[in-house]
Design a protein around this motif. Structure first.
Motif, mmCIF file in Angstrom:
data_model
loop_
_atom_site.group_PDB
_atom_site.id
_atom_site.type_symbol
_atom_site.label_atom_id
_atom_site.label_comp_id
_atom_site.label_asym_id
_atom_site.label_seq_id
_atom_site.Cartn_x
_atom_site.Cartn_y
_atom_site.Cartn_z
ATOM 1 N N HIS A 62 46.695 40.844 45.214
ATOM 2 C CA HIS A 62 45.921 41.210 46.395
ATOM 3 C C HIS A 62 45.354 42.621 46.298
ATOM 4 N N GLU A 63 45.901 43.436 45.390
ATOM 5 C CA GLU A 63 45.427 44.811 45.248
ATOM 6 C C GLU A 63 44.159 44.910 44.397
ATOM 7 N N LEU A 64 43.756 43.816 43.771
ATOM 8 C CA LEU A 64 42.635 43.862 42.834
ATOM 9 C C LEU A 64 41.311 43.428 43.443
ATOM 10 N N GLN A 65 41.358 42.714 44.561
ATOM 11 C CA GLN A 65 40.121 42.203 45.160
ATOM 12 C C GLN A 65 40.218 42.182 46.673
ATOM 13 N N ASP A 66 39.122 42.627 47.324
ATOM 14 C CA ASP A 66 38.960 42.388 48.753
ATOM 15 C C ASP A 66 38.182 41.093 48.963
ATOM 16 N N GLU A 67 37.190 40.885 48.122
ATOM 17 C CA GLU A 67 36.478 39.616 48.077
ATOM 18 C C GLU A 67 35.947 39.425 46.662
ATOM 19 N N GLY A 68 35.845 38.195 46.259
ATOM 20 C CA GLY A 68 35.377 37.938 44.901
ATOM 21 C C GLY A 68 35.883 36.604 44.394
ATOM 22 N N ILE A 69 35.849 36.448 43.070
ATOM 23 C CA ILE A 69 36.183 35.181 42.432
ATOM 24 C C ILE A 69 37.262 35.403 41.382
ATOM 25 N N ILE A 70 38.154 34.438 41.257
ATOM 26 C CA ILE A 70 39.206 34.500 40.236
ATOM 27 C C ILE A 70 39.223 33.169 39.498
ATOM 28 N N LEU A 71 39.432 33.232 38.193
ATOM 29 C CA LEU A 71 39.541 32.040 37.355
ATOM 30 C C LEU A 71 40.902 32.077 36.680
ATOM 31 N N LEU A 72 41.713 31.050 36.934
ATOM 32 C CA LEU A 72 43.094 31.011 36.471
ATOM 33 C C LEU A 72 43.284 29.832 35.518
ATOM 34 N N TRP A 73 43.604 30.152 34.254
ATOM 35 C CA TRP A 73 43.892 29.098 33.275
ATOM 36 C C TRP A 73 45.283 28.516 33.549
ATOM 37 N N VAL A 74 45.357 27.198 33.552
ATOM 38 C CA VAL A 74 46.631 26.524 33.792
ATOM 39 C C VAL A 74 46.807 25.410 32.764
ATOM 40 N N THR A 75 48.038 25.074 32.504
ATOM 41 C CA THR A 75 48.370 23.953 31.630
ATOM 42 C C THR A 75 48.671 22.729 32.494
ATOM 43 N N GLY A 76 48.918 21.601 31.840
ATOM 44 C CA GLY A 76 49.203 20.387 32.592
ATOM 45 C C GLY A 76 50.396 20.549 33.510
ATOM 46 N N ARG A 77 51.457 21.204 33.026
ATOM 47 C CA ARG A 77 52.661 21.376 33.833
ATOM 48 C C ARG A 77 52.476 22.384 34.941
ATOM 49 N N SER A 78 51.600 23.367 34.736
ATOM 50 C CA SER A 78 51.515 24.494 35.668
ATOM 51 C C SER A 78 50.349 24.395 36.644
ATOM 52 N N ILE A 79 49.686 23.240 36.717
ATOM 53 C CA ILE A 79 48.549 23.126 37.634
ATOM 54 C C ILE A 79 48.978 23.384 39.069
ATOM 55 N N GLU A 80 50.047 22.723 39.500
ATOM 56 C CA GLU A 80 50.496 22.888 40.885
ATOM 57 C C GLU A 80 51.010 24.300 41.140
#
Length: 542
Positions: free
Chosen positions: A388-406
């Motif tokens: 939360h300290e890195l953005q007030d508004e904007g976009i984030i892209l998070l790479w996930v694996t099959g197990r870690s999607i949820e």
């Protein structure tokens, strides 16, 4: 409410402004104070109003009084504090804006009308088509129009004594076309991207085995390499191989040489320990044991660079494009910040020293309960990161694996994002075929990776609908993601915006980005504010 009769002296000026409003700010008057005075005199004489001794000093005082009672309905340039009584004609302020709503309301107040009627008049002034509002008929007609958009009737009036009934007919195709029509912003953004993005040549693959065999015999002859094993570390540069082919082009059919200049060829690497009968290596160019691997590997021969694409002309074309949504106004005379990186343990770095970012890419080392050539983080550690300290508004892209999607979805929600999209990277091997190595996945072979897209706040400055949510690209080093993702992000937020990559490596560093992670070599910070805060953090930590 009764109005002081002394204010009646402003009625001629109000009528003058409403009648001549379209002429006062353009040539030949151009809002000049002294021109307004003479035009106002002529207007008063033409309409039977008395004007006695209307000189410059009196007129400027008259204007000051009018602005006071009208709530500064007239805006002047330059703004003159105090009074407008300036002796020099050259230094006189110029009228640059007229607040018609305020003037209409003032007119009705002076005529002892209520403000509600004034507002109706203001709407009439601005719109030649006005819905009749009798016993909530306007409200009901609008509801009917929304309930039945394909065939509706609505009553309109063009003037106070002219009323007509109109029927709206709309087919399903017309309605669908209207709803699907792109906005002007989307069209302009796509045109800007088209002008800015440099196109890369796409080469077809030659599937003629005779071509590949002959090119292999010339490029990797025993005469040149003897018993030396060819690996990724000892591969020759493509330019050297093309020079060799140019020397031997008279010894091969012309069509094969021409094909080598226009298409991609996969040349078989046959070392002393290679067994042809085993077939292709599942890992191909990503194999870590090429020195001893007995399976067949390939060298990718790309056509020689003969691209006539004029980058300088393309840059000039970009400079001529003035649409700046999603980009800074001075983008063409500003340099992009050089690559920055910080070697650190992301779990313990205070994120507030980094500042705010328009876009973030994060490729966490998820614990997937398998043997991996790098360290991993526990789920709780990743969820505890102070994102939360890195953005007030904007976009984030998070790479996930099959197990870690949820878990990734939970993390984005915990960090204050809502998940807006999901991208897919379809992974190809060296031969441009779907990965079937079986290195990932418990039950099914994983030939793709997921990228969750989260939005925080309301970033209206994002360029949207510029790209697709599927990227088809070849694999490279372990955990290295396709470069196309960076291009997509830069098209969305602009090349000059601040962008951050978390859990990055040396191959992730690029201009305009700050990369942090524990596998980076050293630290390089260009932005002075971030550099000062980081040095202070290191000093205090010691």
């Amino acid at each position: 409410m009764m109005i002081d009769k002394a204010l009646d002296k402003f009625i001629p000026f109000i009528e003058f402004l409403l009648d001549k409003r379209d002429e006062l700010l353009v040539d030949p008057i151009r809002g000049e104070l002294y021109c307004l005075m003479y035009v106002f005199k002529l207007y008063c004489m033409s309409n039977g109003y008395e004007v006695n001794n209307l000189e410059q000093d009196i007129f400027t005082y008259y204007i000051e009084e009018f602005n006071l009672i009208s709530g500064q309905a007239l805006k002047w340039d330059p703004i003159v504090e105090g009074n407008m009584n300036i002796n020099s004609i050259i230094d006189m302020p110029k009228l640059n804006w007229i607040n018609l709503a305020a003037i209409i309301i003032l007119k009705h107040r002076l005529n002892n009308n209520n403000i509600g009627e004034s507002i109706d008049s203001f709407e009439e002034c601005h719109s030649p088509l006005k819905l009749i509002n009798n016993n909530d008929s306007c409200h009901n007609q609008l509801l009917d129009l929304l309930d039945n958009p394909l065939f509706s009737k609505i009553t309109v009036k063009i003037s106070s004594d002219s009323i007509i009934n109109s029927s709206f007919h709309c087919s399903y195709d017309d309605l669908d076309k209207l709803l699907r029509n792109q906005t002007a912003r989307t069209k302009l953004s796509k045109e800007k991207i088209r002008l800015k993005v440099l196109e890369k040549p796409f080469y077809e693959v030659c599937n003629d085995s005779s071509h590949n065999q002959m090119l292999t015999s010339f490029c990797f002859s025993k005469k040149d390499y003897g018993n030396q094993s060819l690996t990724k570390q000892t591969y020759p540069d493509p330019s050297i191989l093309h020079q060799k082919l140019y020397q031997y082009k008279n010894l091969m059919p012309q069509d094969i040489y021409n094909c080598s200049q226009t298409k991609v060829h996969y040349l078989a690497i046959v070392n002393n320990h290679t067994d042809h009968y085993l077939g292709d290596c599942s890992y191909l160019d990503t194999c870590h044991k090429m020195k001893t691997c007995r399976y067949l590997h390939y060298y990718t021969l790309i056509p020689s660079s003969n691209d006539s694409f004029d980058k300088e002309n393309q840059l000039q074309l970009c400079k001529a494009h003035d649409y700046t949504i999603g980009e800074c106004f001075t983008e063409y005379n500003r340099d992009i910040v050089p690559p920055q990186w910080i070697n650190c343990d992301v779990r313990y770095l205070p994120f507030q020293i980094l500042g705010k970012f328009a876009a973030i890419i994060s490729d966490p080392a998820w614990d997937i309960h398998m043997s991996l050539p790098y360290g991993t983080c526990k789920d709780d550690e990743l969820l505890a990161l102070p994102m939360h300290e890195l953005q007030d508004e904007g976009i984030i892209l998070l790479w996930v694996t099959g197990r870690s999607i949820e878990i990734g979805r939970r993390a984005l929600q915990k960090w204050g994002y809502h998940i807006s999209d999901e991208m897919i990277w379809v992974k190809l091997n060296q031969l441009r075929r779907t990965i079937v190595t079986g290195r990932t996945g418990h039950w099914l072979n994983h030939s793709k990776e997921h990228l969750l897209v989260g939005i925080k706040g309301n970033p209206i400055w994002l360029n949207r609908k510029m790209d697709f949510d599927v990227v088809v690209s070849s694999t490279r080093e372990t955990s290295r993601k396709p470069d196309e993702i960076y291009d997509i992000v830069e098209r969305m937020v602009g090349i000059h915006s601040r962008k951050l990559e978390i859990f990055g490596r040396d191959h992730n560093t690029r201009p305009g980005w700050l990369t942090i992670g524990n596998q980076l070599q050293g630290t390089n910070i260009v932005e002075q504010e971030v550099k000062t805060k980081y040095e202070s953090y290191i000093k205090n930590r010691k």
